[in-house]
Design a protein around this motif. Structure first.
Motif, PDB file in Angstrom:
ATOM      1  N   LYS A   1      48.621  33.544  55.732  1.00  0.00           N
ATOM      2  CA  LYS A   1      49.408  33.965  54.575  1.00  0.00           C
ATOM      3  C   LYS A   1      49.035  33.145  53.347  1.00  0.00           C
ATOM      4  O   LYS A   1      48.894  33.688  52.237  1.00  0.00           O
ATOM      5  N   HIS A   2      48.875  31.839  53.540  1.00  0.00           N
ATOM      6  CA  HIS A   2      48.473  30.970  52.431  1.00  0.00           C
ATOM      7  C   HIS A   2      47.106  31.372  51.894  1.00  0.00           C
ATOM      8  O   HIS A   2      46.877  31.406  50.672  1.00  0.00           O
ATOM      9  N   GLN A   3      46.183  31.697  52.799  1.00  0.00           N
ATOM     10  CA  GLN A   3      44.845  32.081  52.384  1.00  0.00           C
ATOM     11  C   GLN A   3      44.851  33.411  51.633  1.00  0.00           C
ATOM     12  O   GLN A   3      44.134  33.584  50.645  1.00  0.00           O
ATOM     13  N   LEU A   4      45.676  34.357  52.083  1.00  0.00           N
ATOM     14  CA  LEU A   4      45.769  35.643  51.399  1.00  0.00           C
ATOM     15  C   LEU A   4      46.340  35.471  49.989  1.00  0.00           C
ATOM     16  O   LEU A   4      45.909  36.152  49.051  1.00  0.00           O
ATOM     17  N   ASP A   5      47.302  34.562  49.844  1.00  0.00           N
ATOM     18  CA  ASP A   5      47.852  34.281  48.512  1.00  0.00           C
ATOM     19  C   ASP A   5      46.759  33.719  47.595  1.00  0.00           C
ATOM     20  O   ASP A   5      46.672  34.088  46.415  1.00  0.00           O
ATOM     21  N   LYS A   6      45.925  32.816  48.150  1.00  0.00           N
ATOM     22  CA  LYS A   6      44.833  32.255  47.357  1.00  0.00           C
ATOM     23  C   LYS A   6      43.803  33.323  47.009  1.00  0.00           C
ATOM     24  O   LYS A   6      43.252  33.330  45.903  1.00  0.00           O
ATOM     25  N   GLU A   7      43.538  34.233  47.950  1.00  0.00           N
ATOM     26  CA  GLU A   7      42.597  35.322  47.690  1.00  0.00           C
ATOM     27  C   GLU A   7      43.094  36.209  46.545  1.00  0.00           C
ATOM     28  O   GLU A   7      42.327  36.607  45.674  1.00  0.00           O
TER      29      GLU A   7
ATOM     30  N   LEU B   1      36.103  38.637  34.130  1.00  0.00           N
ATOM     31  CA  LEU B   1      35.201  39.776  33.933  1.00  0.00           C
ATOM     32  C   LEU B   1      35.573  40.546  32.670  1.00  0.00           C
ATOM     33  O   LEU B   1      34.698  40.926  31.879  1.00  0.00           O
ATOM     34  N   LYS B   2      36.864  40.760  32.452  1.00  0.00           N
ATOM     35  CA  LYS B   2      37.308  41.460  31.251  1.00  0.00           C
ATOM     36  C   LYS B   2      36.988  40.663  29.991  1.00  0.00           C
ATOM     37  O   LYS B   2      36.555  41.227  28.975  1.00  0.00           O
ATOM     38  N   ALA B   3      37.181  39.335  30.051  1.00  0.00           N
ATOM     39  CA  ALA B   3      36.894  38.483  28.891  1.00  0.00           C
ATOM     40  C   ALA B   3      35.411  38.509  28.550  1.00  0.00           C
ATOM     41  O   ALA B   3      35.022  38.604  27.374  1.00  0.00           O
ATOM     42  N   ASN B   4      34.556  38.440  29.578  1.00  0.00           N
ATOM     43  CA  ASN B   4      33.108  38.488  29.338  1.00  0.00           C
ATOM     44  C   ASN B   4      32.689  39.837  28.766  1.00  0.00           C
ATOM     45  O   ASN B   4      31.814  39.912  27.895  1.00  0.00           O
ATOM     46  N   TYR B   5      33.299  40.904  29.256  1.00  0.00           N
ATOM     47  CA  TYR B   5      32.969  42.229  28.738  1.00  0.00           C
ATOM     48  C   TYR B   5      33.330  42.337  27.261  1.00  0.00           C
ATOM     49  O   TYR B   5      32.570  42.892  26.459  1.00  0.00           O
TER      50      TYR B   5
ATOM     51  N   ALA C   1      41.195  36.722  43.024  1.00  0.00           N
ATOM     52  CA  ALA C   1      40.806  38.050  42.556  1.00  0.00           C
ATOM     53  C   ALA C   1      41.340  38.315  41.151  1.00  0.00           C
ATOM     54  O   ALA C   1      40.646  38.901  40.305  1.00  0.00           O
ATOM     55  N   LYS C   2      42.561  37.858  40.891  1.00  0.00           N
ATOM     56  CA  LYS C   2      43.146  38.034  39.561  1.00  0.00           C
ATOM     57  C   LYS C   2      42.373  37.233  38.515  1.00  0.00           C
ATOM     58  O   LYS C   2      42.067  37.736  37.427  1.00  0.00           O
ATOM     59  N   GLN C   3      42.026  35.982  38.845  1.00  0.00           N
ATOM     60  CA  GLN C   3      41.267  35.139  37.914  1.00  0.00           C
ATOM     61  C   GLN C   3      39.894  35.735  37.623  1.00  0.00           C
ATOM     62  O   GLN C   3      39.447  35.762  36.467  1.00  0.00           O
TER      63      GLN C   3
END
Length: 206
Positions: free
Chosen positions: A149-155, A166-170, A159-161
């Motif tokens: 569960k902890h690992q999924l939260d980190k994932e 990616l949006k900022a670079n675009y 993914a959000k970061q």
């Protein structure tokens, strides 16, 4: 014990030595993505994902990646341990280490090894040992669920970061294209004595 059996197991041990165990791979990663990422270190002979039959499907994956040579596998492990690993243009906290024979589901039987089992009577001295092992397995399962569960939260956070990056670079690239299109880039180049290439592709400041 036949020589063919010994030769088969010796060939398997060679395969193990040139194989890298990778984990914390994205659940969406494919064989072609792994091959593309590792082709820079040598020839990838095979990629075998290790199925997880107990956890949810959105957890990070593990894979056994066989390289053409043992030295190439060592370079992959050393590099991933020292530097951020890029996967599909984004860094991922991928871990890598040397593979072990027990990781292969299709491993041949080790010559000379025998596996025996029997039911234990409650009066057997080993009965309590077996019970302790059973309780320990349950404890490990509970701890694994919490860690998962902890690992999924980190994932999810990662993914959000990465999505925001990616949006900022675009947006940056979009702004640069706009500066080139409206002539601002060339005016700045003349102002600061910079040269801009005249080819049909993107402008390059030199």
């Amino acid at each position: 014990m036949g020589s063919a059996e010994l030769d088969e197991y010796a060939a398997f041990k060679e395969k193990v030595r040139r194989t890298v165990y990778m984990d914390n791979l994205s659940p969406h990663v494919t064989e072609s993505v792994v091959r593309t990422a590792l082709d820079q270190y040598g020839t990838v002979k095979s990629v075998q994902f290790i199925p997880n039959y107990l956890g949810p499907r959105n957890i990070p994956q593990c894979a056994l990646v066989e390289m053409e040579k043992e030295k190439q596998a060592q370079v992959v492990i050393s590099t991933i341990c020292q530097f951020p690993f890029m996967m599909s243009g984004m860094p991922r906290p991928v871990r890598a280490r040397a593979a072990e024979a027990e990781m292969f589901s299709d491993r041949p039987r080790q010559p000379g090894r025998q596996i025996r089992f029997r039911w234990l009577d409650p009066a057997d001295p080993d009965f309590e040992v077996a019970n302790k092992l059973k309780r320990l397995a349950k404890k490990h399962a509970t701890e694994t669920a919490v860690m998962l569960k902890h690992q999924l939260d980190k994932e999810e956070k990662l993914a959000k970061q990465q999505g925001e990056a990616l949006k900022a670079n675009y947006k940056k690239y979009e702004m640069m294209d706009g500066l080139v299109a409206d002539g601002t880039a060339r005016r700045l180049a003349r102002r600061y004595n910079l040269r801009v290439s005249d080819d049909a592709g993107p402008s390059n400041f030199q």
